[in-house]
Write a protein that holds these residues in place. Structure first.
Motif, PDB file in Angstrom:
ATOM      1  N   ALA A 102       0.810  -1.216   0.000  1.00  0.00           N
ATOM      2  CA  ALA A 102       0.000   0.000   0.000  1.00  0.00           C
ATOM      3  C   ALA A 102       0.845   1.267   0.000  1.00  0.00           C
ATOM      4  CB  ALA A 102      -0.943   0.000   1.201  1.00  0.00           C
ATOM      5  N   GLN A 103       2.082   1.176   0.459  1.00  0.00           N
ATOM      6  CA  GLN A 103       2.955   2.343   0.456  1.00  0.00           C
ATOM      7  C   GLN A 103       3.409   2.719  -0.961  1.00  0.00           C
ATOM      8  OE1 GLN A 103       3.525   4.173   3.298  1.00  0.00           O
ATOM      9  NE2 GLN A 103       2.006   2.725   4.083  1.00  0.00           N
ATOM     10  N   ASN A 134      -4.727  -8.094  -3.057  1.00  0.00           N
ATOM     11  CA  ASN A 134      -6.060  -7.555  -2.787  1.00  0.00           C
ATOM     12  C   ASN A 134      -6.188  -7.062  -1.353  1.00  0.00           C
ATOM     13  OD1 ASN A 134      -7.625  -7.600  -5.172  1.00  0.00           O
ATOM     14  ND2 ASN A 134      -7.878  -9.807  -5.033  1.00  0.00           N
ATOM     15  N   HIS A 135      -5.509  -7.722  -0.428  1.00  0.00           N
ATOM     16  CA  HIS A 135      -5.568  -7.331   0.981  1.00  0.00           C
ATOM     17  C   HIS A 135      -4.986  -5.940   1.190  1.00  0.00           C
ATOM     18  CE1 HIS A 135      -5.884  -7.692   5.230  1.00  0.00           C
ATOM     19  NE2 HIS A 135      -4.659  -8.138   5.481  1.00  0.00           N
ATOM     20  N   SER A 136      -4.099  -5.502   0.295  1.00  0.00           N
ATOM     21  CA  SER A 136      -3.484  -4.178   0.443  1.00  0.00           C
ATOM     22  C   SER A 136      -4.495  -3.051   0.303  1.00  0.00           C
ATOM     23  CB  SER A 136      -2.352  -3.989  -0.574  1.00  0.00           C
ATOM     24  OG  SER A 136      -2.853  -3.916  -1.897  1.00  0.00           O
ATOM     25  N   ALA A 137      -5.658  -3.325  -0.298  1.00  0.00           N
ATOM     26  CA  ALA A 137      -6.711  -2.306  -0.417  1.00  0.00           C
ATOM     27  C   ALA A 137      -7.215  -1.862   0.953  1.00  0.00           C
ATOM     28  CB  ALA A 137      -7.867  -2.834  -1.252  1.00  0.00           C
ATOM     29  N   ASP A 138      -7.011  -2.685   1.978  1.00  0.00           N
ATOM     30  CA  ASP A 138      -7.437  -2.331   3.331  1.00  0.00           C
ATOM     31  C   ASP A 138      -6.479  -1.358   4.005  1.00  0.00           C
ATOM     32  OD1 ASP A 138      -9.681  -3.998   3.236  1.00  0.00           O
ATOM     33  OD2 ASP A 138      -8.574  -5.724   4.003  1.00  0.00           O
ATOM     34  N   VAL A 189      -4.026   9.326   0.130  1.00  0.00           N
ATOM     35  CA  VAL A 189      -3.765   8.881  -1.246  1.00  0.00           C
ATOM     36  C   VAL A 189      -5.066   8.543  -1.968  1.00  0.00           C
ATOM     37  CG1 VAL A 189      -2.682   7.090  -2.648  1.00  0.00           C
ATOM     38  CG2 VAL A 189      -1.454   8.036  -0.694  1.00  0.00           C
ATOM     39  N   ASN A 190      -5.221   9.085  -3.162  1.00  0.00           N
ATOM     40  CA  ASN A 190      -6.395   8.827  -3.999  1.00  0.00           C
ATOM     41  C   ASN A 190      -5.971   7.934  -5.163  1.00  0.00           C
ATOM     42  OD1 ASN A 190      -8.903   8.882  -5.252  1.00  0.00           O
ATOM     43  ND2 ASN A 190      -8.550  10.885  -6.187  1.00  0.00           N
ATOM     44  N   VAL A 191      -5.879   6.627  -4.883  1.00  0.00           N
ATOM     45  CA  VAL A 191      -5.456   5.675  -5.906  1.00  0.00           C
ATOM     46  C   VAL A 191      -6.685   5.033  -6.543  1.00  0.00           C
ATOM     47  CG1 VAL A 191      -5.281   3.735  -4.285  1.00  0.00           C
ATOM     48  CG2 VAL A 191      -3.902   3.726  -6.361  1.00  0.00           C
ATOM     49  N   VAL A 192      -6.585   4.698  -7.821  1.00  0.00           N
ATOM     50  CA  VAL A 192      -7.694   4.072  -8.547  1.00  0.00           C
ATOM     51  C   VAL A 192      -7.362   2.585  -8.700  1.00  0.00           C
ATOM     52  CG1 VAL A 192      -9.067   4.054 -10.653  1.00  0.00           C
ATOM     53  CG2 VAL A 192      -8.156   6.222  -9.789  1.00  0.00           C
ATOM     54  N   ASN A 230      22.204   2.361   1.605  1.00  0.00           N
ATOM     55  CA  ASN A 230      21.385   2.812   2.729  1.00  0.00           C
ATOM     56  C   ASN A 230      20.114   1.978   2.786  1.00  0.00           C
ATOM     57  OD1 ASN A 230      20.280   4.273   4.831  1.00  0.00           O
ATOM     58  ND2 ASN A 230      19.534   5.920   3.503  1.00  0.00           N
ATOM     59  N   VAL A 231      20.182   0.807   3.397  1.00  0.00           N
ATOM     60  CA  VAL A 231      19.018  -0.059   3.522  1.00  0.00           C
ATOM     61  C   VAL A 231      18.099   0.499   4.604  1.00  0.00           C
ATOM     62  CG1 VAL A 231      18.195  -2.381   4.051  1.00  0.00           C
ATOM     63  CG2 VAL A 231      20.307  -2.074   2.760  1.00  0.00           C
ATOM     64  N   LYS A 232      16.834   0.710   4.251  1.00  0.00           N
ATOM     65  CA  LYS A 232      15.886   1.323   5.186  1.00  0.00           C
ATOM     66  C   LYS A 232      14.987   0.268   5.822  1.00  0.00           C
ATOM     67  CE  LYS A 232      15.714   5.515   2.349  1.00  0.00           C
ATOM     68  NZ  LYS A 232      14.846   6.420   1.557  1.00  0.00           N
ATOM     69  N   GLU A 233      14.292   0.670   6.864  1.00  0.00           N
ATOM     70  CA  GLU A 233      13.265  -0.185   7.467  1.00  0.00           C
ATOM     71  C   GLU A 233      11.934   0.087   6.762  1.00  0.00           C
ATOM     72  OE1 GLU A 233      11.109   0.011  11.639  1.00  0.00           O
ATOM     73  OE2 GLU A 233      13.029  -1.045  11.834  1.00  0.00           O
ATOM     74  N   MET A 234      11.188  -0.954   6.454  1.00  0.00           N
ATOM     75  CA  MET A 234       9.887  -0.808   5.793  1.00  0.00           C
ATOM     76  C   MET A 234       8.976   0.124   6.588  1.00  0.00           C
ATOM     77  SD  MET A 234       8.535  -4.544   4.670  1.00  0.00           S
ATOM     78  CE  MET A 234       9.546  -5.749   3.849  1.00  0.00           C
ATOM     79  N   VAL A 235       8.216   0.933   5.863  1.00  0.00           N
ATOM     80  CA  VAL A 235       7.121   1.699   6.459  1.00  0.00           C
ATOM     81  C   VAL A 235       5.867   0.860   6.349  1.00  0.00           C
ATOM     82  CG1 VAL A 235       5.712   3.772   6.254  1.00  0.00           C
ATOM     83  CG2 VAL A 235       8.177   3.909   5.873  1.00  0.00           C
ATOM     84  N   LEU A 236       5.217   0.576   7.474  1.00  0.00           N
ATOM     85  CA  LEU A 236       4.047  -0.302   7.500  1.00  0.00           C
ATOM     86  C   LEU A 236       2.843   0.399   8.124  1.00  0.00           C
ATOM     87  CD1 LEU A 236       5.822  -3.586   8.669  1.00  0.00           C
ATOM     88  CD2 LEU A 236       5.253  -2.924   6.332  1.00  0.00           C
TER      89      LEU A 236
END
Length: 218
Positions: A12-13, A29-33, A39-42, A211-217
């Motif tokens: 979703a990010q 599909n679960h990412s839609a939750d 964010v206005n995604v279609v 520069n490995v980052k931590e996931m934004v969740l």
């Protein structure tokens, strides 16, 4: 947080305003939750829906409205539904900015296998092959290892391919990889996961970003 939710939240990010994004069945599909509020995604479902949101409640669910996996969806203001021919005209016409598909295996050069395990009943290829060549960006979502701990991010796929060299990004419950011309680049790790753990559990050759980052969740 379970592995599937980690992947869905990270997917979703990748959504941004105005993008037309196709979601495959399962984790995508679960990412839609988890669409960020700003964010206005279609979102597009290959079975014929455009502009849908998260999972409805039992009280608001409409049995005639479902995503590519047959699960209920919520249509948002301005949404439309249409037949499969129109849906695949959108996909094949290059109007999908990004597709997120589940996978059985992915390789370091962007190959993806997501439709068949020989000798095992398969639901069929669905629209994956059209999406993999029709969408402008392809994200593969996959649990990093199988139940025995074997890597699903491989040097070469062992299962029949859905498409070759098409994946741009791989999101697992442990890491995020970018498929580049130089190879598979590790750019992010999940909270509590080290770079060393990712490398240990990945069969593919991996280039570790500076520069490995931590996931934004969120």
């Amino acid at each position: 947080m379970n592995p599937k939710e980690i992947i869905a939240r990270r997917i979703a990010q990748e959504f941004s305003d105005g993008m037309v994004v196709n979601l495959g069945f399962g984790i995508p599909n679960h990412s839609a939750d988890f669409i960020p509020e700003s964010v206005n995604v279609v979102l597009q479902a290959e079975n014929g829906a455009l502009r849908f949101g998260g999972t409805p409640t039992a009280q608001t669910s409409d049995p005639d409205l479902g995503n590519s996996g047959g699960m209920p969806i919520t249509l948002l203001p301005g949404a439309s539904t249409f037949d499969m021919r129109t849906s695949f005209a959108i996909i094949r016409g290059g109007h999908v900015d990004m597709t997120v598909l589940g996978a059985l295996e992915v390789s370091e050069n962007g190959d993806i296998a997501n439709w068949l395990i020989p000798g095992v009943l398969s639901p069929g290829m669905g629209g994956a092959m059209d999406l993999l060549v029709g969408a402008n960006k392809v994200i593969a979502s996959i649990q990093h290892t199988d139940k025995k701990g074997n890597s699903k991010v491989l040097k070469q796929c062992k299962l029949p391919l859905s498409a070759s060299g098409v994946v741009d990004m791989i999101i697992t419950n442990l890491a995020v990889f970018i498929v580049s011309k130089d190879g598979l680049v590790l750019t992010e790790v999940a909270p509590g996961v080290s770079v060393e753990e990712v490398l240990e559990k990945t069969e593919a050759n991996v280039i570790v970003a500076d520069n490995v980052k931590e996931m934004v969740l969120a």
